[in-house]
Design an enzyme around this catalytic site. Sequence first.
Site, PDB file in Angstrom:
ATOM      1  N   LYS A 218       1.103  -1.231  -0.008  1.00  0.00           N
ATOM      2  CA  LYS A 218      -0.064   0.074  -0.063  1.00  0.00           C
ATOM      3  C   LYS A 218       0.668   1.378   0.076  1.00  0.00           C
ATOM      4  O   LYS A 218       1.828   1.357   0.629  1.00  0.00           O
ATOM      5  CB  LYS A 218      -0.926  -0.076   1.139  1.00  0.00           C
ATOM      6  CG  LYS A 218      -1.840   1.205   1.351  1.00  0.00           C
ATOM      7  CD  LYS A 218      -2.740   1.216   2.461  1.00  0.00           C
ATOM      8  CE  LYS A 218      -3.637   2.443   2.844  1.00  0.00           C
ATOM      9  NZ  LYS A 218      -4.589   2.362   3.908  1.00  0.00           N
ATOM     10  N   LYS A 271      -2.333  -1.399  -3.752  1.00  0.00           N
ATOM     11  CA  LYS A 271      -3.068  -0.237  -3.789  1.00  0.00           C
ATOM     12  C   LYS A 271      -2.200   1.062  -3.849  1.00  0.00           C
ATOM     13  O   LYS A 271      -1.207   1.131  -3.127  1.00  0.00           O
ATOM     14  CB  LYS A 271      -3.830  -0.228  -2.340  1.00  0.00           C
ATOM     15  CG  LYS A 271      -4.540   0.701  -2.052  1.00  0.00           C
ATOM     16  CD  LYS A 271      -5.388   0.756  -0.727  1.00  0.00           C
ATOM     17  CE  LYS A 271      -5.986   2.020  -0.463  1.00  0.00           C
ATOM     18  NZ  LYS A 271      -6.481   2.067   0.887  1.00  0.00           N
TER      19      LYS A 271
HETATM   20  C1  PBG Z   1      -7.104   3.110   5.370  1.00  0.00           C
HETATM   21  C2  PBG Z   1      -7.682   3.149   4.346  1.00  0.00           C
HETATM   22  C3  PBG Z   1      -7.434   4.034   3.176  1.00  0.00           C
HETATM   23  C4  PBG Z   1      -8.157   3.743   1.901  1.00  0.00           C
HETATM   24  C5  PBG Z   1      -8.656   2.533   2.277  1.00  0.00           C
HETATM   25  N1  PBG Z   1      -8.223   2.237   3.498  1.00  0.00           N
HETATM   26  C6  PBG Z   1      -7.024   5.628   3.307  1.00  0.00           C
HETATM   27  C7  PBG Z   1      -5.740   5.816   3.466  1.00  0.00           C
HETATM   28  O1  PBG Z   1      -4.820   4.953   3.725  1.00  0.00           O
HETATM   29  O2  PBG Z   1      -5.425   7.045   3.767  1.00  0.00           O
HETATM   30  C8  PBG Z   1      -8.320   4.230   0.747  1.00  0.00           C
HETATM   31  C9  PBG Z   1      -9.183   3.837  -0.246  1.00  0.00           C
HETATM   32  C10 PBG Z   1      -9.217   4.661  -1.345  1.00  0.00           C
HETATM   33  O3  PBG Z   1      -8.863   6.050  -1.539  1.00  0.00           O
HETATM   34  O4  PBG Z   1     -10.283   4.370  -2.027  1.00  0.00           O
HETATM   35  N2  PBG Z   1      -8.010   2.487   6.298  1.00  0.00           N
END
Ligand code: PBG
Length: 349
Positions: A218, A271
Amino acid sequence: MDLTHRPRRLRQDGIRSLVSETSLEPSDFIAPIFVDATTDERVPIESMPGHERVPVDEAIARVEEVRETGVEAVMLFGIPESKDPEGTRAWAEDGVVQEATRRITSETDAYVITDVCLCEYTDHGHCGPLAEELRGESGGGGVPEGTCGHDGAVSTDTMTVDNDATLESLEKIATSHAESGADMIAPSGMMDGMVGAIRGALDEAGFKGVPIMSYAAKYESAFYGPFRDAADGAPSFGNRRHYQMDPANAREAIREVELDVEQGADVLMVKPALPYLDIVSDLRREFDHPIAAYNVSGEYAMLHAAAEKGWLELDEVALESLLSIKRAGADLILTYFAETVAEGLSAGS
Ligand code: PBG
């Protein structure tokens, strides 16, 4: 002209679908859903057209809408009624995700995956409790005075999320989700050791059969902007680059994902998706596990914005985006386009 090779022979109408290498099915998709404890009505999310935060009472109806399109799985995110420095509402038995999960799993056949993270539950918006020395300085709780400028800039060496304290919270969250009936647990906080900690906690609580989909690679991405509005999870200061990955790094993703594999991750996620298709493809080659890709909020919002201006044709670019993610090697796709694209696929478009 005497050409031996004419690739166009296989691009004629009758044969194109026979030689197609990639196909999308509604069952490839996971639809994200936002359940909000602060509202008793559905609230549209402005930066994500077509999406809403729904109250717990609407959770079943929302999931049924998704299921009608042929999409079988949902990912639940929660917006709690209150926040604190530790994010304690994240593991409350009567928490918003726990309650929604209980209702959805008892009333529908949906496959329910829960996002396990603290950023929606902490009052500072980071993905775990802040390190001791910082909370000491601030007199017990919030963000230290003087480190948070009005521009939001904070020097990352003066604050940090306490990795090992966060693991204890993640264990409690994951167990509470499983107790509520979650079919799969998806930790997204990018803490070191999170998969192992959660696996241990689930096993100990008797949930040996509940798989973990790790947000394994991520990235610290600006494409999460609309989600942070939607889930009210933006960090109140600083950024997440001391725990999420540097967008410059690809080899590091392999090392990062290997750790999750060693700790027992069942599904490996990349991601965001489109700007990181090289990583999806690397993971597909390196690992035999199912690979998931999260087509995030910013990827959704930008196509909508361009379509609104009449610059892109929404259904076509959405379909092409998801097809590309699958072609790169993803087996599962988390996407806010799940319902519309699934409907299009069923209608044979
Ligand atoms: C954190 C989380 C995030 C997203 C999913 N889980 C946000 C982040 O890391 O700031 C982002 C998902 C998206 O942008 O669609 N719990």
